[in-house]
Write a protein that holds these residues in place. Sequence first.
Motif, mmCIF file in Angstrom:
data_model
loop_
_atom_site.group_PDB
_atom_site.id
_atom_site.type_symbol
_atom_site.label_atom_id
_atom_site.label_comp_id
_atom_site.label_asym_id
_atom_site.label_seq_id
_atom_site.Cartn_x
_atom_site.Cartn_y
_atom_site.Cartn_z
ATOM 1 N N LYS A 1 41.127 -68.423 12.934
ATOM 2 C CA LYS A 1 42.171 -68.817 12.012
ATOM 3 C C LYS A 1 43.477 -69.137 12.745
ATOM 4 O O LYS A 1 43.767 -68.601 13.806
ATOM 5 C CB LYS A 1 42.421 -67.712 10.983
ATOM 6 N N ILE A 2 44.265 -70.004 12.127
ATOM 7 C CA ILE A 2 45.600 -70.327 12.621
ATOM 8 C C ILE A 2 46.555 -69.244 12.132
ATOM 9 O O ILE A 2 46.635 -68.981 10.928
ATOM 10 C CB ILE A 2 46.047 -71.701 12.100
ATOM 11 N N SER A 3 47.263 -68.620 13.043
ATOM 12 C CA SER A 3 48.248 -67.618 12.639
ATOM 13 C C SER A 3 49.564 -68.314 12.306
ATOM 14 O O SER A 3 49.957 -69.280 12.969
ATOM 15 C CB SER A 3 48.459 -66.585 13.745
ATOM 16 N N CYS A 4 50.248 -67.824 11.280
ATOM 17 C CA CYS A 4 51.469 -68.494 10.862
ATOM 18 C C CYS A 4 52.464 -67.510 10.259
ATOM 19 O O CYS A 4 52.125 -66.371 9.939
ATOM 20 C CB CYS A 4 51.159 -69.587 9.837
ATOM 21 N N GLN B 1 61.237 -67.296 -3.242
ATOM 22 C CA GLN B 1 60.047 -66.450 -3.239
ATOM 23 C C GLN B 1 58.854 -67.123 -3.902
ATOM 24 O O GLN B 1 57.727 -67.045 -3.404
ATOM 25 C CB GLN B 1 60.347 -65.123 -3.949
ATOM 26 N N ILE B 2 59.078 -67.790 -5.019
ATOM 27 C CA ILE B 2 57.960 -68.417 -5.731
ATOM 28 C C ILE B 2 57.318 -69.511 -4.879
ATOM 29 O O ILE B 2 56.094 -69.696 -4.903
ATOM 30 C CB ILE B 2 58.424 -68.975 -7.098
ATOM 31 N N ALA B 3 58.121 -70.233 -4.101
ATOM 32 C CA ALA B 3 57.582 -71.278 -3.212
ATOM 33 C C ALA B 3 56.763 -70.654 -2.088
ATOM 34 O O ALA B 3 55.712 -71.169 -1.699
ATOM 35 C CB ALA B 3 58.723 -72.118 -2.643
ATOM 36 N N ALA B 4 57.248 -69.511 -1.562
ATOM 37 C CA ALA B 4 56.521 -68.814 -0.496
ATOM 38 C C ALA B 4 55.196 -68.267 -1.025
ATOM 39 O O ALA B 4 54.170 -68.339 -0.345
ATOM 40 C CB ALA B 4 57.378 -67.684 0.066
ATOM 41 N N ASP B 5 55.216 -67.713 -2.235
ATOM 42 C CA ASP B 5 53.986 -67.183 -2.842
ATOM 43 C C ASP B 5 52.971 -68.303 -3.066
ATOM 44 O O ASP B 5 51.770 -68.128 -2.841
ATOM 45 C CB ASP B 5 54.306 -66.506 -4.173
ATOM 46 N N PHE B 6 53.466 -69.435 -3.506
ATOM 47 C CA PHE B 6 52.642 -70.626 -3.731
ATOM 48 C C PHE B 6 51.958 -71.030 -2.427
ATOM 49 O O PHE B 6 50.747 -71.280 -2.379
ATOM 50 C CB PHE B 6 53.559 -71.728 -4.247
ATOM 51 N N LEU B 7 52.714 -71.054 -1.357
ATOM 52 C CA LEU B 7 52.184 -71.453 -0.049
ATOM 53 C C LEU B 7 51.209 -70.410 0.487
ATOM 54 O O LEU B 7 50.166 -70.749 1.067
ATOM 55 C CB LEU B 7 53.344 -71.650 0.927
ATOM 56 N N LEU C 1 41.653 -70.751 6.384
ATOM 57 C CA LEU C 1 41.878 -71.299 7.718
ATOM 58 C C LEU C 1 43.148 -70.759 8.358
ATOM 59 O O LEU C 1 43.340 -70.903 9.559
ATOM 60 C CB LEU C 1 41.977 -72.834 7.654
ATOM 61 N N VAL C 2 43.993 -70.162 7.523
ATOM 62 C CA VAL C 2 45.323 -69.751 7.978
ATOM 63 C C VAL C 2 45.568 -68.277 7.653
ATOM 64 O O VAL C 2 45.336 -67.836 6.526
ATOM 65 C CB VAL C 2 46.422 -70.607 7.317
ATOM 66 N N GLU C 3 46.030 -67.531 8.646
ATOM 67 C CA GLU C 3 46.393 -66.125 8.457
ATOM 68 C C GLU C 3 47.909 -66.000 8.469
ATOM 69 O O GLU C 3 48.567 -66.322 9.448
ATOM 70 C CB GLU C 3 45.804 -65.266 9.572
ATOM 71 N N VAL C 4 48.463 -65.533 7.344
ATOM 72 C CA VAL C 4 49.911 -65.395 7.221
ATOM 73 C C VAL C 4 50.343 -64.058 7.808
ATOM 74 O O VAL C 4 49.952 -62.998 7.328
ATOM 75 C CB VAL C 4 50.357 -65.496 5.748
ATOM 76 N N LYS C 5 51.163 -64.118 8.849
ATOM 77 C CA LYS C 5 51.638 -62.909 9.528
ATOM 78 C C LYS C 5 52.920 -62.362 8.922
ATOM 79 O O LYS C 5 53.295 -61.217 9.187
ATOM 80 C CB LYS C 5 51.879 -63.206 11.012
#
Length: 245
Positions: free
Chosen positions: A2-5, A12-18, A27-31
Amino acid sequence: MKISCIIVEDIQIAADFLRKFCEKSDLVEVKGHFLNVADALEFLDREKVDLLFLDVEMPGATGFDLLDSLTYSPKIILTTSKTEYAFDAFQYHVNDYLKKPFTYKRFLEAIQKLTQQQQVQAQSPEPTSIPAPQQTTTTTPDTDFLFIKSEDKLIKLKKDDILFLESMRDYVKFVTQGKSYITYSTLKNMEEKLIGPIFIKVHRSYIVNINKIDDIRGNTIYLLGNQVPIGKGHKDEVAARLNIL
């Protein structure tokens, strides 16, 4: 793999959406998620990630201020509701530009492009076979020149003739007085080969020849009519190397 990011977004709502898109893709792991540039930089001083999802307009410093402060070069995907930053994004060589609100399909296109790049890099053989970034430049520590592959030929450049190098994503532009050459490589690869007595990295996207600097005004280096920015994360090193009092 996975891609770490991390997500740098003050809404906050935009971050939750993403974050949901990242989880859905598998494919992506949110750190981490950070509401401002200062907190994001504090995290990045401790831990490196492969990718930044970066908003531009935030309280205090902007997303571009963060890019100026980075001391390494992760992949960058800008997430913003405004198209007016497209030119700046191009100047900073960001990997993609997601205009809010964006769909999952558009998000996935950006991630799959990065994933394909990672796979190609991971599967690339050693530099003895097919062309790769490591092959485009050949030099040895005791020579005052190098060869770069440009326009299907090897071009000999004297190191002292080089004004600066500029990253162009998967390519590097060598700028000399009156002419420039583009070769398939990365600035990181060039940094490993060139950083030394006369070359210094002054920005995540630029390496300059110290001997060619005419003057420095604010955060800009002037070299024979060319201008190169100094990144915030490189100011101390530049000051030390150039004996700035």
